[in-house]
Write a protein that holds these residues in place. Structure first.
Motif, PDB file in Angstrom:
ATOM      1  N   HIS A   6       0.842  -1.215   0.000  1.00  0.00           N
ATOM      2  CA  HIS A   6       0.000   0.000   0.000  1.00  0.00           C
ATOM      3  C   HIS A   6       0.872   1.259   0.000  1.00  0.00           C
ATOM      4  O   HIS A   6       1.296   1.725   1.061  1.00  0.00           O
ATOM      5  CB  HIS A   6      -0.920  -0.037   1.239  1.00  0.00           C
ATOM      6  N   GLU A 119      -6.142   2.156  -4.647  1.00  0.00           N
ATOM      7  CA  GLU A 119      -7.081   2.177  -3.560  1.00  0.00           C
ATOM      8  C   GLU A 119      -8.262   3.061  -3.960  1.00  0.00           C
ATOM      9  O   GLU A 119      -8.090   4.259  -4.175  1.00  0.00           O
ATOM     10  CB  GLU A 119      -6.391   2.729  -2.295  1.00  0.00           C
ATOM     11  N   TYR A 123     -14.088   9.441  -0.096  1.00  0.00           N
ATOM     12  CA  TYR A 123     -13.698  10.371   0.954  1.00  0.00           C
ATOM     13  C   TYR A 123     -14.739  11.450   1.239  1.00  0.00           C
ATOM     14  O   TYR A 123     -14.731  12.054   2.289  1.00  0.00           O
ATOM     15  CB  TYR A 123     -12.380  11.054   0.584  1.00  0.00           C
ATOM     16  N   HIS A 152     -10.623   1.591   0.391  1.00  0.00           N
ATOM     17  CA  HIS A 152     -10.325   2.336   1.610  1.00  0.00           C
ATOM     18  C   HIS A 152     -11.519   2.198   2.554  1.00  0.00           C
ATOM     19  O   HIS A 152     -12.623   2.622   2.233  1.00  0.00           O
ATOM     20  CB  HIS A 152     -10.104   3.820   1.266  1.00  0.00           C
ATOM     21  N   HIS A 188      -6.614  -0.500   5.844  1.00  0.00           N
ATOM     22  CA  HIS A 188      -6.717  -0.006   7.229  1.00  0.00           C
ATOM     23  C   HIS A 188      -7.465  -0.999   8.124  1.00  0.00           C
ATOM     24  O   HIS A 188      -8.364  -0.614   8.868  1.00  0.00           O
ATOM     25  CB  HIS A 188      -7.400   1.373   7.260  1.00  0.00           C
TER      26      HIS A 188
HETATM   27 ZN   LIG Z   1      -6.838   4.595   2.625  1.00  0.00          ZN
END
Ligand SMILES: [Zn+2]
Length: 279
Positions: A6, A119, A123, A152, A188
């Protein structure tokens, strides 16, 4: 093989145009309006790998909402894997959409050597059933090509940071369940989605779900490595640094403190990713 699964790269042109790009893309603005958020080149990823004794890295750009910007970012990634074929593995980014342009760009990137899509991120809007549906035709292509989709996913609690959004975990579960042959990497730690693998109905649908460690030291106590290993097992955890946000140093330190088995360390630090990417 040690592999960082990543990392983000940006072309020199995009780095120079940073201020314009901040105006053009809401998600980019959230994450990068802070000047301390670095943008790095493919060469800087190579230098980081050399520094840390890591063999290879997965590189990708930013999931711009504009497909033209994604194309530019993907071109730079594709250039990078041509320049450093033994070191860099490229993923392409795309807007989360089933538009003809997006599907075409997806096909183009894969034909040019991309080994995954991601990714991808949301957002600027909460992730829910409706949003996930909008990417359905894109997901179909990724599934057919048998390459991973890196998403993500942030955790629903804890401190807030730019780009942290609300995630409907039921929608994520349904998405996973309805794509049983799609390989999905949840970045994550999947916002702790792995925890729910303690439930038999979730365990049943996560055979092809992997979790990367990106940003882990900023989010969790190092015990997360032990807990995740216990629940997920040693085959589906991928070390990813989120460089340049963090370097691998802290991850390696935390892993050394929490994982006693060399064999398991090797898997997480690269062997799982190597297998997943068919290297
Ligand atoms: Zn991310």
């Amino acid at each position: 093989m040690f592999l960082d699964a990543h990392t983000h790269i940006f072309s020199p042109r995009m780095q120079q145009n940073r201020n314009d790009l901040l105006l053009q893309d809401e998600g980019f603005r959230m994450l990068y309006q802070n000047e301390k958020a670095k943008l790095v080149s493919a060469e800087e990823v190579i230098a980081m790998l050399d520094n840390r004794g890591i063999d290879r890295a997965v590189v990708f750009g930013f999931p711009w909402q504009d497909v033209e910007l994604c194309k530019q970012g993907n071109d730079y990634v594709l250039e990078g894997i041509t320049k450093f074929p033994d070191r860099l593995i490229g993923f392409i980014t795309l807007p989360w959409s089933g538009s003809e342009e997006v599907l075409k760009e997806c096909e183009r990137g894969i034909a040019a050597g991309a080994k995954g899509v991601g990714e991808l991120a949301f957002y600027h809007q909460p992730l829910n059933h409706d949003i996930l549906l909008q990417g359905e035709s894109l997901v179909k292509i990724v599934e057919q090509k048998k390459i991973p989709l890196l998403l993500h996913i942030n955790e629903p609690v804890g401190h807030s940071y730019p780009g942290k959004i609300g995630i409907d975990f039921q929608a994520l579960q349904d998405f996973i369940a309805s794509h049983s042959t799609l390989t999905i990497i949840l970045a994550h730690w999947g916002g702790r989605f792995f925890f729910f693998e303690l439930m038999p109905e979730i365990k049943k649908i996560t055979n092809n779900v992997f979790y990367d460690t990106a940003a882990s030291p900023l989010l969790y106590h190092r015990q997360v490595f032990e807990v995740a290993l216990k629940i997920v097992g040693e085959e589906r955890i991928l070390f990813g640094s989120d460089f340049p946000l963090l370097t691998p140093r802290k991850y390696f330190k935390e892993m050394a403190m929490t994982i006693a088995s060399d064999d398991i360390l090797k898997k997480i630090k690269g062997e799982n990713a190597r297998r997943l990417l068919g290297l």
